[in-house]
Design a protein around this motif. Structure first.
Motif, short mmCIF file in Angstrom:
data_model
loop_
_atom_site.label_atom_id
_atom_site.label_comp_id
_atom_site.label_asym_id
_atom_site.label_seq_id
_atom_site.Cartn_x
_atom_site.Cartn_y
_atom_site.Cartn_z
N ASP A 87 0.85 -1.21 0.00
CA ASP A 87 0.00 0.00 0.00
C ASP A 87 0.88 1.25 0.00
N VAL A 88 1.86 1.27 0.89
CA VAL A 88 2.73 2.45 1.00
C VAL A 88 3.56 2.64 -0.27
N GLN A 89 3.98 1.53 -0.87
CA GLN A 89 4.71 1.64 -2.14
C GLN A 89 3.83 2.31 -3.21
N SER A 90 2.52 2.04 -3.15
CA SER A 90 1.64 2.69 -4.14
C SER A 90 1.44 4.18 -3.84
N TYR A 91 1.51 4.57 -2.54
CA TYR A 91 1.44 6.02 -2.22
C TYR A 91 2.66 6.73 -2.83
N ILE A 92 3.81 6.09 -2.72
CA ILE A 92 5.06 6.67 -3.23
C ILE A 92 4.98 6.81 -4.75
N GLN A 93 4.45 5.76 -5.38
CA GLN A 93 4.28 5.78 -6.84
C GLN A 93 3.36 6.94 -7.24
N PHE A 94 2.31 7.14 -6.44
CA PHE A 94 1.38 8.25 -6.70
C PHE A 94 2.12 9.59 -6.67
N VAL A 95 2.97 9.79 -5.66
CA VAL A 95 3.72 11.05 -5.57
C VAL A 95 4.60 11.22 -6.80
N ARG A 96 5.31 10.17 -7.18
CA ARG A 96 6.22 10.26 -8.33
C ARG A 96 5.48 10.51 -9.65
N ASP A 97 4.34 9.83 -9.81
CA ASP A 97 3.60 9.95 -11.07
C ASP A 97 2.78 11.23 -11.15
N SER A 98 2.10 11.58 -10.05
CA SER A 98 1.08 12.63 -10.12
C SER A 98 1.54 13.97 -9.55
N ILE A 99 2.51 13.95 -8.63
CA ILE A 99 2.90 15.20 -7.99
C ILE A 99 4.24 15.67 -8.54
N GLY A 100 5.09 14.71 -8.90
CA GLY A 100 6.37 15.08 -9.52
C GLY A 100 7.50 14.25 -8.96
N ASP A 101 8.38 13.79 -9.87
CA ASP A 101 9.42 12.87 -9.41
C ASP A 101 10.70 13.57 -8.94
N LYS A 102 10.64 14.91 -8.83
CA LYS A 102 11.81 15.65 -8.31
C LYS A 102 11.72 15.85 -6.79
N HIS A 103 10.55 15.51 -6.23
CA HIS A 103 10.37 15.68 -4.78
C HIS A 103 11.12 14.56 -4.03
N PRO A 104 12.07 14.91 -3.14
CA PRO A 104 12.64 13.85 -2.29
C PRO A 104 11.53 13.27 -1.41
N ILE A 105 11.60 11.97 -1.14
CA ILE A 105 10.57 11.33 -0.32
C ILE A 105 11.12 10.95 1.05
#
Length: 335
Positions: A87-105
Motif C-alpha cells: 500500500d505504502v509503495q503505491s502512495y510513493i508511486q502516486f507522488v512520483r507519477d502525479s505530484i512530480g518525481d523531483k520531490h525527495p521522499i
C-alpha cells in the motif's frame, strides 16, 4: 483486487512550495486508521502534518484500507503488514507519477508504520530519510508476550505463576510457525492447542496448575481450558497476528542505508525502551545512519504522560508533545 485510496496532500503556502520540496509520507500504526490516525479524540497525524507544512515540507497522509473514505471489500480487510508495505509503495508511486518525481521522499512511520517504513526504505533506495516513532526493534512474539505480561500480573499476582503460564503461552504461540509454513492446516489449530495444554498440565506441578486456573477463573467467569482454546484460536486464526508474531523487523533496520531517527518515549508501554534498547545496542549502534533517541515522559503516541498507560491517552489534552515535533522537524531539515 483494486483499492482506491483516499487521502490528503498538504503543502507549504506560496513560494515556499517548489518542484523539489520534500514530501513526507505518514504511515499509521496497527489496525485500520484514518489519515489523521484518530485515536481517543486525538489526531496525531493532523498535528504532525500541520507542523511539517510550517517547516516548509509537503505531507501525504492516507486513509488505510477500510478506514475513512477508503472503502474495501471484506476480503481486503484481512491484510497483513506485508500488504501494507505494498500500500505504502503505491502512495510513493502516486507522488512520483502525479505530484512530480523531483520531490525527495521522506517517511514517518508510527508503531507498525515504523516497521513498514523500514522495509519500504530498504526496497527503495531513492527514499531519502526515515523517522520511526514508537518503533519495535524486536519480533512480534516478544512484543506480544510483553504486552500480555502486564495483564497476567493483574490476574495471577505472582511472578512465578506468571512465568509458569508464559511457558504455556510460548508453546502455543510456537504453532504459528507451522501454520505459516503450511505444515499445519487451519482446521488443526484446536487440536494443537489442546495438545500443548495437556503437555503443559503434565509438565507443571499440580499445585501450580490449580492455583493458576483458580485465579484465572475468578476473573474470566468460564473454565480455564475453554478460555485458552478460545483466546489462542482467535489469535492463531488472525492473518495479521500470525504475520506479526513471526515477523522480526531487525533484518530491515540492519539493511537500511538512509539516515534514520528512531524515537522512543521512556513511557511507551507498547514498544518499550527496555525491549528496544538492548537490540539497538547489540545490532544497530555501529550503524552511523541510525540514531536512537529516548524522550523522557513521552508515551507511545508522542504525548507527555504520567504513566504511559493507553487509558491515559484521552485524558491528556496535548496530542503530540512539542519535544517530539521539534525532533522530527530538526531531523528532516538538517542536510
Amino acid at each position: 483486487g483494486f483499492i482506491r485510496f483516499f487521502g490528503t496532500y498538504s503543502f507549504p503556502k506560496g513560494d515556499a512550495y517548489t518542484p523539489t520540496t520534500p514530501v513526507v509520507i505518514l504511515i499509521s500504526g496497527s489496525g485500520s486508521q484514518d489519515r489523521d490516525e484518530t485515536i481517543m479524540g486525538h489526531k496525531p497525524f493532523l498535528i504532525i502534518s500541520d507542523y511539517l507544512n510550517r517547516q516548509k515540507l509537503a505531507v501525504l497522509r492516507v486513509d488505510d484500507r477500510g478506514a475513512g473514505e477508503t472503502k474495501t471489500k471484506p476480503s481486503e480487510l484481512t491484510y497483513t503488514t506485508a500488504d501494507r508495505v505494498t500500500d505504502v509503495q503505491s502512495y510513493i508511486q502516486f507522488v512520483r507519477d502525479s505530484i512530480g518525481d523531483k520531490h525527495p521522499i521522506y517517511l514517518l512511520g508510527h508503531s507498525e508504520g515504523a516497521r513498514i517504513a523500514a522495509e519500504v526504505a530498504v526496497l527503495d533506495s531513492q527514499i531519502s530519510k526515515v523517522i520511526a516513532l514508537g518503533p519495535a526493534l524486536v519480533s512480534g512474539a516478544i512484543i506480544n508476550k510483553y504486552q500480555n505480561t502486564h495483564g497476567l500480573n493483574e490476574i495471577l499476582k505472582d511472578a512465578e505463576y506468571v512465568h509458569t503460564y508464559l511457558t504455556l503461552h510460548d508453546s502455543i504461540i510456537g504453532i504459528s510457525t507451522q501454520l505459516i509454513t503450511g505444515k499445519l492446516k487451519h482446521s488443526q489449530i484446536d487440536s494443537c492447542i489442546v495438545y500443548e495444554l495437556n503437555k503443559w498440565n503434565k509438565r507443571i506441578s499440580q499445585k501450580h496448575s490449580k492455583k493458576i486456573k483458580k485465579r484465572f477463573e475468578k476473573i474470566i467467569k468460564t473454565d480455564f481450558e475453554t478460555y485458552i482454546l478460545n483466546q489462542y484460536h482467535q489469535l492463531l486464526s488472525n492473518e495479521w497476528m500470525l504475520f506479526f508474531i513471526q515477523d522480526d523487523p531487525i533484518k530491515w533496520w540492519n539493511q537500511m542505508e538512509q539516515p534514520c531517527l528512531l524515537i522512543n518515549g521512556d513511557l511507551d508501554r507498547q514498544t518499550p525502551v527496555l525491549l528496544n534498547q538492548p537490540i539497538y545496542n547489540t545490532q544497530l549502534s555501529n550503524k552511523k545512519n541510525i540514531t536512537f533517541t529516548i524522550l523522557k515522559g513521552i508515551n507511545h503516541i508522542g504525548q507527555k504522560a504520567k504513566s504511559g498507560h493507553p487509558a491515559e491517552y484521552s485524558e491528556i489534552t496535548t496530542t503530540v508533545d512539542s519535544s517530539v515535533l521539534e525532533l522530527i522537524g530538526e531531523f528532516y531539515l538538517k542536510n
